[in-house]
Design an enzyme around this catalytic site. Structure first.
Site, PDB file in Angstrom:
ATOM      1  N   HIS A   1       0.808  -1.223   0.000  1.00  0.00           N
ATOM      2  CA  HIS A   1       0.000   0.000   0.000  1.00  0.00           C
ATOM      3  C   HIS A   1       0.841   1.272   0.000  1.00  0.00           C
ATOM      4  O   HIS A   1       0.331   2.348  -0.277  1.00  0.00           O
ATOM      5  CB  HIS A   1      -0.995   0.000   1.180  1.00  0.00           C
ATOM      6  CG  HIS A   1      -0.365   0.239   2.527  1.00  0.00           C
ATOM      7  ND1 HIS A   1      -0.086  -0.786   3.413  1.00  0.00           N
ATOM      8  CD2 HIS A   1       0.007   1.371   3.144  1.00  0.00           C
ATOM      9  CE1 HIS A   1       0.430  -0.279   4.513  1.00  0.00           C
ATOM     10  NE2 HIS A   1       0.503   1.025   4.373  1.00  0.00           N
TER      11      HIS A   1
ATOM     12  N   ASP B   1       0.234  -7.697   1.369  1.00  0.00           N
ATOM     13  CA  ASP B   1       0.591  -6.288   1.543  1.00  0.00           C
ATOM     14  C   ASP B   1       2.106  -6.101   1.590  1.00  0.00           C
ATOM     15  O   ASP B   1       2.631  -5.318   2.370  1.00  0.00           O
ATOM     16  CB  ASP B   1      -0.047  -5.700   2.796  1.00  0.00           C
ATOM     17  CG  ASP B   1       0.036  -4.169   2.831  1.00  0.00           C
ATOM     18  OD1 ASP B   1       0.111  -3.562   1.743  1.00  0.00           O
ATOM     19  OD2 ASP B   1       0.049  -3.578   3.934  1.00  0.00           O
TER      20      ASP B   1
ATOM     21  N   SER C   1       4.709   2.518   7.974  1.00  0.00           N
ATOM     22  CA  SER C   1       4.398   1.364   7.137  1.00  0.00           C
ATOM     23  C   SER C   1       5.599   0.974   6.284  1.00  0.00           C
ATOM     24  O   SER C   1       6.182   1.811   5.594  1.00  0.00           O
ATOM     25  CB  SER C   1       3.213   1.680   6.217  1.00  0.00           C
ATOM     26  OG  SER C   1       2.020   1.821   6.951  1.00  0.00           O
TER      27      SER C   1
END
Length: 496
Positions: free
Chosen positions: A129, A159, A234
């Site tokens: 993402h 992911d 992230s």
């Protein structure tokens, strides 16, 4: 004279003795004034912080954690300004007034995240993402160098994404063994939260094997931590107190968008498997048994009389798939794969997905109270398979019955099946009404759901349904229910 002399000599000795004692006392006082505080009685040694510091670990790991910046071109949605089309305004201003409908224009959207250099030759792990749809990706090292990166491959179900920079000799942090991690281990999270610069936070492993359902990923086996993770973290590193890379930070659970101590990282062993395939072929292949599964709840375990909830309940079997060819049936409970215990449905999905298509496997199931083992060859999970699809966890449908279940039912005809968008050969009892205060409504059953089985026995009439519920006694009833969402098992506690 002698007497006088004898009286003066003791006095002289006493004077010498007093002088010596005084000298010793004064010397001790003087020495005490020069003695370090650590040697004085009752004094505490100055505290040393080195034994309580992770500075050495961070200094080794931090240079391998980078900032990832991405750009992509997006088209702004068409906008309409109603008053600009007003006829009165047009009469006065004519063509000088802009049109009410504004033509959408492309815009640049920028993304920020983190990444981890996992090899000296420039391979970088980050989240899917973080770089999804990116046309341009750059990374920033801790020494302030900025490098252009290319996308090697990306895997939405996990992911994860792999980047590559054409620079050798980079600081790196090889992937460790996440299977050795235990709940309670101290961990450090490193990344660039909110773009403020590289930041290190500490915490512990709060849980393992978490499934959040927060993202688009279908395969989740998260390490949960209370080390602060925020936006921008992230793709960053979760390391052990020994400096081993055990996870890639991915998600947080928060009502506010900021850290509340519930963060999730993708285990390094899963990341290693995904990365090796992305580097090798640019895509990830996953094994498939060919079943739809659902969790074994306490009520389902009670209805099947299997004791503690465990394993994954098979709610449907793909026609012609590996499971059907091997002999697995709907209602089987998968309790082991290759003799490794299956704790729950998520464990089963991840275990099978990590195996390559074409791999021989043994599946142990609990059927009619006995364990049976089946051998099969794994198929390949289609790339488009998502949550709720084959090999996924199906939706928990509902249950039904008149009277004790709080529903009204009627036999399902081929015409009714077609009207409900079900296969015409579907058999069972269609729910025509649900009492909002009844057990069926509480279990989630709806009008249009079709009850096919009760406690593994087919039901075609209301009488068969009532008889099956009576045989269940006080135990929860296990119903097989079909609707437009699929087929699955649901437990319901009938009224007495």
């Amino acid at each position: 004279m002698m007497i006088l002399s004898s009286e003066r000599r003791p006095a002289r000795r006493l004077g010498v003795l007093l002088s010596a004692v005084l000298a010793v006392v004064l010397g001790a006082v003087a020495a005490g004034a020069q003695t370090p505080a650590a040697e004085q009685v009752g004094a505490q040694a100055p505290r040393t912080y080195a034994t309580n510091s992770y500075a050495a670990v961070v200094s080794r790991a931090a240079p391998a954690v980078v900032t990832v910046r991405s750009q992509r071109r997006v088209t702004a949605s068409e906008q309409r300004i109603p008053f600009l089309d007003d006829p009165t305004l047009r009469e006065f201003f004519g063509d000088r007034l802009p049109q009410g409908r504004q033509v959408p224009r492309p815009e640049r959207q920028r993304g920020l995240g983190s990444g981890v250099i996992v090899s000296p030759d420039g391979y970088i792990l980050t989240n899917h993402h973080v770089v999804e749809g990116a046309e341009q990706i750059t990374i920033e090292l801790t020494d302030r160098r900025t490098l252009s990166a290319k996308l090697v491959g990306s895997d939405p179900p996990s992911d994860l994404a792999v980047l590559k920079v054409d620079v050798a000799g980079l600081p790196s942090l090889p992937l460790g063994d996440s299977d050795r991690v235990q709940v309670g281990d101290v961990v450090l999270a490193i990344g660039n939260p909110l773009g403020i610069g590289q930041t290190v936070t500490s915490g512990i492993i709060s849980a393992k094997g978490r499934q959040t359902g927060l993202g688009d990923g279908s395969f989740e086996d998260f390490l949960q931590t209370d080390a602060a993770i925020n936006r921008g973290n992230s793709g960053g590193a979760l390391i052990s107190a020994d400096g081993e890379l055990i996870g890639i930070n991915s998600q947080i659970l928060s009502p506010s968008g900021g850290s509340i101590g519930i963060g999730f990282a993708i285990p390094s062993n899963m990341a290693r498997d995904v990365m090796s395939q992305l580097v090798k072929s640019g895509r990830v292949r996953r094994g498939m048994v060919g079943v739809t599964i659902q969790p074994v709840t306490a009520d389902i375990a009670a209805s099947l009389d299997i004791g503690q909830p465990r394993g994954a309940l098979v709610s449907s079997v793909m026609p012609g798939g590996p499971a059907e060819r091997a002999g697995l049936r709907r209602g089987d409970i998968i309790v082991a794969v290759n003799n490794a215990p299956v704790a729950d449905s998520n464990t089963f999905r991840n275990t099978v997905a990590r195996m390559q298509p074409g791999t021989p496997a043994s599946v142990t199931v609990l059927r009619d109270g006995r364990e049976q083992q089946f051998r099969l060859t794994l198929g390949e999970l289609p790339a488009e398979t998502s949550r709720g699809g084959r090999e996924g966890e199906g939706d928990d449908p509902g249950e039904a019955e008149g009277g004790r279940l709080g529903v009204t039912v009627e036999p399902l005809t081929p015409e009714a099946a077609a009207r409900l968008e079900l296969p015409r050969d579907t058999r069972g009892l269609a729910i025509t009404g649900v009492n909002s205060d009844g057990p069926a409504a509480e279990a989630g059953l709806r009008r249009g759901d079709v009850i096919q089985e009760v406690n593994r026995q087919p039901v075609r009439t209301a009488e068969e349904l009532r008889a099956a519920l009576d045989r269940a006694g006080t135990r929860p009833a296990l119903l097989l229910v079909t609707n437009e969402r699929g087929t699955g098992y649901v437990t319901v506690r009938p009224r007495r």
